[in-house]
Design a protein around this motif. Structure first.
Motif, PDB file in Angstrom:
ATOM      1  N   ASN A  39       0.792  -1.234   0.000  1.00 28.24           N
ATOM      2  CA  ASN A  39       0.000   0.000   0.000  1.00 28.24           C
ATOM      3  C   ASN A  39       0.824   1.282   0.000  1.00 28.24           C
ATOM      4  OD1 ASN A  39       1.012   0.305   2.591  1.00 28.24           O
ATOM      5  ND2 ASN A  39      -0.948   0.039   3.636  1.00 28.24           N
ATOM      6  N   ILE A  40       2.141   1.188   0.183  1.00 28.93           N
ATOM      7  CA  ILE A  40       2.940   2.392   0.411  1.00 28.93           C
ATOM      8  C   ILE A  40       2.884   3.366  -0.764  1.00 28.93           C
ATOM      9  CG2 ILE A  40       5.095   1.254  -0.350  1.00 28.93           C
ATOM     10  CD1 ILE A  40       6.524   3.044   1.763  1.00 28.93           C
ATOM     11  N   ASP A  41       3.005   2.885  -1.979  1.00 27.62           N
ATOM     12  CA  ASP A  41       3.025   3.791  -3.128  1.00 27.62           C
ATOM     13  C   ASP A  41       1.675   4.477  -3.313  1.00 27.62           C
ATOM     14  OD1 ASP A  41       5.702   3.340  -3.843  1.00 27.62           O
ATOM     15  OD2 ASP A  41       5.176   1.508  -4.913  1.00 27.62           O
ATOM     16  N   ASP A  42       0.606   3.733  -3.174  1.00 29.70           N
ATOM     17  CA  ASP A  42      -0.724   4.301  -3.358  1.00 29.70           C
ATOM     18  C   ASP A  42      -1.007   5.374  -2.317  1.00 29.70           C
ATOM     19  OD1 ASP A  42      -3.441   4.297  -4.586  1.00 29.70           O
ATOM     20  OD2 ASP A  42      -4.016   3.609  -2.588  1.00 29.70           O
ATOM     21  N   ILE A  43      -0.687   5.101  -1.065  1.00 28.00           N
ATOM     22  CA  ILE A  43      -0.982   6.053   0.012  1.00 28.00           C
ATOM     23  C   ILE A  43      -0.120   7.303  -0.111  1.00 28.00           C
ATOM     24  CG2 ILE A  43      -0.786   6.424   2.505  1.00 28.00           C
ATOM     25  CD1 ILE A  43      -1.740   3.520   2.858  1.00 28.00           C
ATOM     26  N   LEU A  44       1.183   7.133  -0.321  1.00 30.53           N
ATOM     27  CA  LEU A  44       2.068   8.300  -0.389  1.00 30.53           C
ATOM     28  C   LEU A  44       1.822   9.124  -1.644  1.00 30.53           C
ATOM     29  CD1 LEU A  44       5.487   6.916   0.937  1.00 30.53           C
ATOM     30  CD2 LEU A  44       3.665   8.086   2.189  1.00 30.53           C
ATOM     31  N   ASN A  45       1.560   8.472  -2.773  1.00 31.91           N
ATOM     32  CA  ASN A  45       1.332   9.202  -4.018  1.00 31.91           C
ATOM     33  C   ASN A  45       0.071  10.055  -3.976  1.00 31.91           C
ATOM     34  OD1 ASN A  45       3.627   8.135  -5.181  1.00 31.91           O
ATOM     35  ND2 ASN A  45       2.552   6.506  -6.264  1.00 31.91           N
ATOM     36  N   ASN A  46      -0.883   9.664  -3.136  1.00 33.60           N
ATOM     37  CA  ASN A  46      -2.143  10.397  -3.043  1.00 33.60           C
ATOM     38  C   ASN A  46      -2.213  11.326  -1.838  1.00 33.60           C
ATOM     39  OD1 ASN A  46      -4.022   9.380  -5.284  1.00 33.60           O
ATOM     40  ND2 ASN A  46      -3.196   7.478  -4.458  1.00 33.60           N
ATOM     41  N   ALA A  47      -1.085  11.511  -1.163  1.00 37.01           N
ATOM     42  CA  ALA A  47      -1.037  12.400   0.008  1.00 37.01           C
ATOM     43  C   ALA A  47      -0.332  13.697  -0.350  1.00 37.01           C
ATOM     44  CB  ALA A  47      -0.311  11.714   1.163  1.00 37.01           C
ATOM     45  N   GLY A  48      -0.970  14.811  -0.053  1.00 42.53           N
ATOM     46  CA  GLY A  48      -0.295  16.096  -0.268  1.00 42.53           C
ATOM     47  C   GLY A  48       0.979  16.156   0.548  1.00 42.53           C
ATOM     48  N   VAL A  49       0.863  15.851   1.834  1.00 48.46           N
ATOM     49  CA  VAL A  49       2.005  15.783   2.750  1.00 48.46           C
ATOM     50  C   VAL A  49       1.864  14.524   3.589  1.00 48.46           C
ATOM     51  CG1 VAL A  49       3.089  16.805   4.795  1.00 48.46           C
ATOM     52  CG2 VAL A  49       2.423  18.278   2.898  1.00 48.46           C
ATOM     53  N   ALA A  50       2.934  13.771   3.703  1.00 46.52           N
ATOM     54  CA  ALA A  50       2.928  12.587   4.562  1.00 46.52           C
ATOM     55  C   ALA A  50       4.169  12.617   5.445  1.00 46.52           C
ATOM     56  CB  ALA A  50       2.901  11.305   3.732  1.00 46.52           C
ATOM     57  N   LEU A  51       3.962  12.439   6.738  1.00 43.95           N
ATOM     58  CA  LEU A  51       5.069  12.315   7.681  1.00 43.95           C
ATOM     59  C   LEU A  51       5.116  10.850   8.101  1.00 43.95           C
ATOM     60  CD1 LEU A  51       7.276  13.880   9.190  1.00 43.95           C
ATOM     61  CD2 LEU A  51       5.700  14.108  11.107  1.00 43.95           C
ATOM     62  N   VAL A  52       6.228  10.185   7.798  1.00 45.47           N
ATOM     63  CA  VAL A  52       6.333   8.748   8.014  1.00 45.47           C
ATOM     64  C   VAL A  52       7.354   8.457   9.106  1.00 45.47           C
ATOM     65  CG1 VAL A  52       6.806   6.506   6.960  1.00 45.47           C
ATOM     66  CG2 VAL A  52       5.726   8.320   5.602  1.00 45.47           C
ATOM     67  N   LYS A  84      -6.421  13.216   2.812  1.00 47.70           N
ATOM     68  CA  LYS A  84      -5.405  13.180   1.757  1.00 47.70           C
ATOM     69  C   LYS A  84      -4.506  14.411   1.776  1.00 47.70           C
ATOM     70  CE  LYS A  84      -7.617  10.084  -1.536  1.00 47.70           C
ATOM     71  NZ  LYS A  84      -8.013   9.857  -2.954  1.00 47.70           N
ATOM     72  N   GLN A  85      -4.908  15.412   2.550  1.00 48.18           N
ATOM     73  CA  GLN A  85      -4.085  16.612   2.652  1.00 48.18           C
ATOM     74  C   GLN A  85      -2.858  16.359   3.515  1.00 48.18           C
ATOM     75  OE1 GLN A  85      -6.172  19.998   4.242  1.00 48.18           O
ATOM     76  NE2 GLN A  85      -4.501  21.433   3.825  1.00 48.18           N
ATOM     77  N   VAL A  86      -3.062  15.688   4.647  1.00 54.53           N
ATOM     78  CA  VAL A  86      -1.964  15.339   5.557  1.00 54.53           C
ATOM     79  C   VAL A  86      -2.152  13.891   6.001  1.00 54.53           C
ATOM     80  CG1 VAL A  86      -0.781  15.827   7.713  1.00 54.53           C
ATOM     81  CG2 VAL A  86      -1.782  17.712   6.412  1.00 54.53           C
ATOM     82  N   VAL A  87      -1.094  13.098   5.902  1.00 53.28           N
ATOM     83  CA  VAL A  87      -1.124  11.700   6.335  1.00 53.28           C
ATOM     84  C   VAL A  87       0.006  11.461   7.338  1.00 53.28           C
ATOM     85  CG1 VAL A  87      -0.722   9.319   5.602  1.00 53.28           C
ATOM     86  CG2 VAL A  87      -2.178  10.811   4.232  1.00 53.28           C
ATOM     87  N   PHE A  88      -0.325  10.831   8.451  1.00 56.84           N
ATOM     88  CA  PHE A  88       0.677  10.333   9.399  1.00 56.84           C
ATOM     89  C   PHE A  88       0.751   8.823   9.181  1.00 56.84           C
ATOM     90  CE2 PHE A  88       0.411  14.411  11.199  1.00 56.84           C
ATOM     91  CZ  PHE A  88       1.386  14.566  12.177  1.00 56.84           C
ATOM     92  N   ALA A  89       1.957   8.329   8.944  1.00 52.20           N
ATOM     93  CA  ALA A  89       2.108   6.901   8.654  1.00 52.20           C
ATOM     94  C   ALA A  89       3.331   6.348   9.353  1.00 52.20           C
ATOM     95  CB  ALA A  89       2.200   6.682   7.139  1.00 52.20           C
ATOM     96  N   ARG A  90       3.439   5.026   9.372  1.00 51.75           N
ATOM     97  CA  ARG A  90       4.585   4.394  10.030  1.00 51.75           C
ATOM     98  C   ARG A  90       4.990   3.136   9.271  1.00 51.75           C
ATOM     99  NH1 ARG A  90       1.070   3.175  15.389  1.00 51.75           N
ATOM    100  NH2 ARG A  90      -0.424   1.698  14.482  1.00 51.75           N
ATOM    101  N   VAL A  91       6.261   2.791   9.412  1.00 47.86           N
ATOM    102  CA  VAL A  91       6.804   1.587   8.791  1.00 47.86           C
ATOM    103  C   VAL A  91       7.593   0.817   9.848  1.00 47.86           C
ATOM    104  CG1 VAL A  91       8.376   0.640   7.059  1.00 47.86           C
ATOM    105  CG2 VAL A  91       6.951   2.626   6.497  1.00 47.86           C
ATOM    106  N   ASP A  92       7.220  -0.410  10.082  1.00 42.87           N
ATOM    107  CA  ASP A  92       7.992  -1.294  10.955  1.00 42.87           C
ATOM    108  C   ASP A  92       9.163  -1.824  10.132  1.00 42.87           C
ATOM    109  OD1 ASP A  92       9.067  -3.427  12.378  1.00 42.87           O
ATOM    110  OD2 ASP A  92       7.121  -4.045  13.194  1.00 42.87           O
ATOM    111  N   CYS A  93      10.348  -1.289  10.397  1.00 39.27           N
ATOM    112  CA  CYS A  93      11.506  -1.588   9.551  1.00 39.27           C
ATOM    113  C   CYS A  93      12.021  -3.015   9.733  1.00 39.27           C
ATOM    114  CB  CYS A  93      12.618  -0.578   9.816  1.00 39.27           C
ATOM    115  SG  CYS A  93      12.182   1.094   9.272  1.00 39.27           S
TER     116      CYS A  93
END
Length: 410
Positions: A39-52, A84-93
């Protein structure tokens, strides 16, 4: 006297309120989107700003950041309800090491900013607090394009900065939306301005257009000649103009530059010595443009960076000086004046890549490089090259704390 027992539920509630006051916890569940390879590409590509938030569960600083990040998300969502204007997201590395590798994540937690799917060069390095993170997102929502209300304002522009000026018939156009998207991504590298309607009419003799005003009063304007609707072409043109081939390194941006992971070719010069800088810029463009992706071309203030100069047995009085910092060792270019000899600066860089600079420091000149009369010294072992200085600008082991780390000087 008998003490009243406090029920465990009240204890928990008290601790939660206390932590919230300190910005260390949050009620409810924060609106954090978990990212994975699906889902990462779809979510980030459609977010104006994303803080991950790139994190690892075993990292205690990651654990400390989780409730702060969630509460910041709640605060921001109240102000910017458009998901979609601002997204807060996280990645378990640990679970998604492929994503961590893709974005070159090596320390946890790392907060990266994305705009329309594109990762910004400057990651978040402010305080790990609800207030600071929310303020950072608010700053990202400020319009990156400053509107011009009179063409006379152009004559008063600060020509020590890179300015891009666009002339549009209206803001409500595909041309402007593409320009605004480019400006959002490059807002830290250029000043973007826009004139509209009757204000821009005299400059739109052949339709909407964009120009770049380089640094310097006498520098000629450059006109964008490709499609105004094409984001990729517009961005490539603006990036080429806004991000100089030779950048200045400072204590403020040094950490960011080291994170690019490629060696430095640095001109140390006195700040007022613009002539040497211009010569260096010219020769880098002439000899080394093909090496742009393998080495960073930088210039540094001799006075501010005295310590690296001492490592190579130089002082500000010796400037201008050219050196390579490989993040392992430092190597000095023979003589600044030699940069004008065809191919010498390029060979210096190629000798780094081939390992020749390091090899010759340890084992003396290669046999083919021995000059007449020097044969007897060919087998001698040379002294070790100075250790890297700019490696010390890389993130420290104690970087990830709740409070912003103070920068150690070199």
């Amino acid at each position: 006297m008998k003490l009243l027992a406090i029920p465990p539920s009240l204890n928990i509630r008290f601790v939660t309120v206390l932590l919230l006051a300190m910005g260390l916890s949050t009620p409810g569940i924060g609106e954090i989107t978990s990212l994975d390879s699906g889902n990462i590409d779809d979510i980030l590509n459609n977010a104006g700003v994303a803080l991950v938030n790139f994190y690892a569960d075993w990292c205690r600083f990651s654990q400390m950041l989780h409730p702060i990040f969630e509460e910041a998300s709640n605060v921001v969502r109240e102000e910017f309800p458009n998901t979609k204007q601002v997204v807060f997201a996280r990645v378990d590395c640990d679970q998604h090491s492929d994503i961590a590798q893709r974005y070159r994540i090596t320390k946890y937690p790392t907060l990266k900013l994305f705009r329309n799917g594109m990762m910004m060069k400057r990651e978040y390095r402010g305080q790990r607090s609800v207030v600071a993170i929310a303020d950072f997102i608010r700053q990202q929502q400020v319009d990156p394009v400053k509107e011009i209300h009179s063409l006379e304002e152009i004559n008063a522009l600060d020509r020590s900065k890179r300015n891009i000026i666009a002339y549009f018939e209206t803001k409500d156009s595909e041309h402007y939306h593409t320009y605004e998207k480019v400006a959002n991504i490059l807002r830290d590298d250029c000043t973007f301005l826009g004139a509209f309607g009757t204000v821009s009419e005299s400059e739109r003799f052949s339709g909407d257009n964009i120009i770049f005003k380089p640094v310097g009063e006498s520098a000629p304007d450059m006109i964008y000649l490709s499609s105004l609707n094409n984001f990729d072409l517009s961005f490539a043109w603006a990036q080429d103009k806004c991000v100089p081939l030779v950048r200045e390194i400072t204590f403020e941006n040094g950490e960011e530059l080291t994170e690019e992971g490629i060696p430095f070719l640095i001109l140390f010069h006195v700040k007022e010595d613009t002539e040497s800088l211009e010569k260096f810029q010219h020769e880098v463009a002439r000899q080394l443009i093909s090496e742009k992706g393998s080495i960073n071309f930088l210039h540094a203030d001799c006075d501010k960076f005295r310590h690296p100069l001492l490592h190579i047995q130089k002082t500000p009085a010796d400037c201008p000086v050219i050196a390579i910092d490989s993040f392992r060792h430092m190597y000095v270019f023979s003589n600044f004046k030699d940069i004008e000899f065809p191919g010498m600066l390029r060979q210096f860089v190629l000798d780094l890549h081939s390992g020749k600079l390091h090899r010759e420091f340890h084992h003396g000149p290669d046999p083919t490089d021995i000059t007449p009369g020097q044969e007897d010294t060919a087998g001698e072992v040379a002294s070790s090259p100075p250790e890297s200085s700019f490696q010390k600008l890389q993130p420290s082991e104690t970087r990830y704390t709740i409070l912003k780390r103070e920068r150690d000087e070199l």
